[in-house]
Design a protein around this motif. Structure first.
Motif, PDB file in Angstrom:
ATOM      1  N   ARG A 192      -3.816  11.550   2.950  1.00  0.00           N
ATOM      2  CA  ARG A 192      -4.873  11.667   3.973  1.00  0.00           C
ATOM      3  C   ARG A 192      -4.469  11.029   5.310  1.00  0.00           C
ATOM      4  O   ARG A 192      -4.981  11.411   6.354  1.00  0.00           O
ATOM      5  CB  ARG A 192      -6.206  11.088   3.477  1.00  0.00           C
ATOM      6  N   ARG A 197      -0.897   7.359   1.628  1.00  0.00           N
ATOM      7  CA  ARG A 197      -1.688   8.455   1.066  1.00  0.00           C
ATOM      8  C   ARG A 197      -1.519   9.675   1.949  1.00  0.00           C
ATOM      9  O   ARG A 197      -1.370   9.572   3.158  1.00  0.00           O
ATOM     10  CB  ARG A 197      -3.183   8.113   1.037  1.00  0.00           C
ATOM     11  N   MET A 227     -12.065   1.235  -7.356  1.00  0.00           N
ATOM     12  CA  MET A 227     -10.858   1.978  -6.983  1.00  0.00           C
ATOM     13  C   MET A 227     -10.085   2.376  -8.240  1.00  0.00           C
ATOM     14  O   MET A 227     -10.229   1.759  -9.293  1.00  0.00           O
ATOM     15  CB  MET A 227      -9.989   1.124  -6.067  1.00  0.00           C
ATOM     16  N   LEU A 240      -6.295  -3.511   0.976  1.00  0.00           N
ATOM     17  CA  LEU A 240      -7.436  -2.635   0.690  1.00  0.00           C
ATOM     18  C   LEU A 240      -8.760  -3.215   1.155  1.00  0.00           C
ATOM     19  O   LEU A 240      -9.652  -2.497   1.600  1.00  0.00           O
ATOM     20  CB  LEU A 240      -7.537  -2.400  -0.838  1.00  0.00           C
ATOM     21  N   PHE A 250       0.830  -1.210   0.000  1.00  0.00           N
ATOM     22  CA  PHE A 250       0.000   0.000   0.000  1.00  0.00           C
ATOM     23  C   PHE A 250       0.866   1.264   0.000  1.00  0.00           C
ATOM     24  O   PHE A 250       1.737   1.436   0.852  1.00  0.00           O
ATOM     25  CB  PHE A 250      -0.900  -0.041   1.236  1.00  0.00           C
ATOM     26  N   ASN A 279      -4.198   2.427   9.830  1.00  0.00           N
ATOM     27  CA  ASN A 279      -4.869   2.583   8.546  1.00  0.00           C
ATOM     28  C   ASN A 279      -5.051   1.161   8.019  1.00  0.00           C
ATOM     29  O   ASN A 279      -4.304   0.691   7.167  1.00  0.00           O
ATOM     30  CB  ASN A 279      -4.042   3.447   7.599  1.00  0.00           C
ATOM     31  N   ALA A 280      -6.033   0.469   8.618  1.00  0.00           N
ATOM     32  CA  ALA A 280      -6.332  -0.900   8.204  1.00  0.00           C
ATOM     33  C   ALA A 280      -7.136  -0.851   6.908  1.00  0.00           C
ATOM     34  O   ALA A 280      -7.770   0.154   6.619  1.00  0.00           O
ATOM     35  CB  ALA A 280      -7.141  -1.594   9.296  1.00  0.00           C
ATOM     36  N   PRO A 281      -7.096  -1.923   6.121  1.00  0.00           N
ATOM     37  CA  PRO A 281      -7.935  -1.921   4.920  1.00  0.00           C
ATOM     38  C   PRO A 281      -9.401  -1.697   5.288  1.00  0.00           C
ATOM     39  O   PRO A 281      -9.905  -2.350   6.191  1.00  0.00           O
ATOM     40  CB  PRO A 281      -7.731  -3.326   4.338  1.00  0.00           C
ATOM     41  N   TYR A 282     -10.056  -0.735   4.597  1.00  0.00           N
ATOM     42  CA  TYR A 282     -11.458  -0.472   4.955  1.00  0.00           C
ATOM     43  C   TYR A 282     -12.361  -0.331   3.740  1.00  0.00           C
ATOM     44  O   TYR A 282     -13.476   0.164   3.828  1.00  0.00           O
ATOM     45  CB  TYR A 282     -11.565   0.723   5.908  1.00  0.00           C
TER      46      TYR A 282
END
Ligand code: GLN
Length: 238
Positions: free
Chosen positions: A59, A57, A156, A169, A54, A144-147
């Motif tokens: 954010r 990002r 996506m 993801l 990953f 920031n786990a896959p959500y």
């Protein structure tokens, strides 16, 4: 990101014309710019990235800000860490902090180590809390786990769909499978007065609130319009 900026970064990265050509070819084939460069910018740092892992990002800088706010001398755990952006940036700003990151994916662990170990942080390979020393306690647990809900992975951007590992993801039916586990398991790893910080989306945030409150957490949802980010901030009532 704009074409001119990408071109400049690729020019800076290439040693010679033939390497430039191969970097450009990979980018034209759709590979994320960060994989082509071998690094991603996060909170002013250049972090190593690796194919399939990953890409941090912008954010997620919201989790960093909240982690730094949460406590003046944090011991921090970053779960589902990927390249470990939050742990690395906390350690870069607070060298006295004790910082551990964990991830299930050996490729993520390898690149997280490349980012965090030079700063004296550590990385463990395992499912959420599974590989932590039994006595570890943290002031801040950030994830920031896959959500992304499984059925929405197809929506996506192509760069994510085709190049990032689905494991990084896919958050299950409603995207919150990992958040449920964190809500259930984090209390045992938290130091008194500690804080759990979880990245989510604006749309999923109300359900996150229910999930955490059902486990006894006091929850605040923190939006950041500039970063297009939303975080769950959860603490245990004193
Ligand atoms: N919507 C998020 C993103 O691509 C998904 C991140 C995640 O699942 N952790 O930035």
């Amino acid at each position: 990101m704009f074409a001119e900026d990408e071109a400049r970064l690729l020019l800076d990265e290439a040693r010679d014309a033939s390497q430039l050509e191969s970097l450009v070819a990979r980018r034209v084939a759709g590979e994320p710019l960060e994989y082509v460069l071998g690094w991603a910018e996060f909170a002013g740092l250049r972090l190593a990235v690796a194919p399939g892992v990953f890409v941090p990002r912008r954010r997620t800088e919201l989790l960093l800000r909240l982690a730094l706010d949460a406590i003046s001398r944090p011991s921090l755990l970053e779960l589902c860490c990927g390249v470990a952006p939050v742990a690395t940036a906390v350690k870069a700003r607070r060298p006295e902090a004790s910082v551990i990151a964990s991830d299930l994916d050996p490729a993520a662990v390898a690149v997280a180590r490349a980012n965090l170990e030079p700063l004296d942080g550590s990385v463990v390979e395992g499912d959420l809390f599974a590989s932590l020393p039994a006595t570890a306690r943290f002031d801040v647990i950030a994830a920031n786990a896959p959500y992304v809900p499984s059925a929405e992975l197809v929506n996506m951007p192509r760069e994510a769909r085709e190049f990032e590992h689905p494991l990084a993801l896919d958050g299950g039916d409603d995207g919150l499978a990992l958040h449920r586990r964190i809500a259930a398991e984090a209390a045992r790893w938290l130091a008194p007065g500690g804080t759990v910080l979880v990245e989510t989306s604006r749309r999923q945030a109300p359900l996150d609130r229910e999930i955490f409150e059902a486990r006894g957490w006091r929850v605040e949802l923190v939006p950041d319009d500039e970063l297009d980010a939303t975080a769950v901030r959860a603490v245990l009532p004193a």
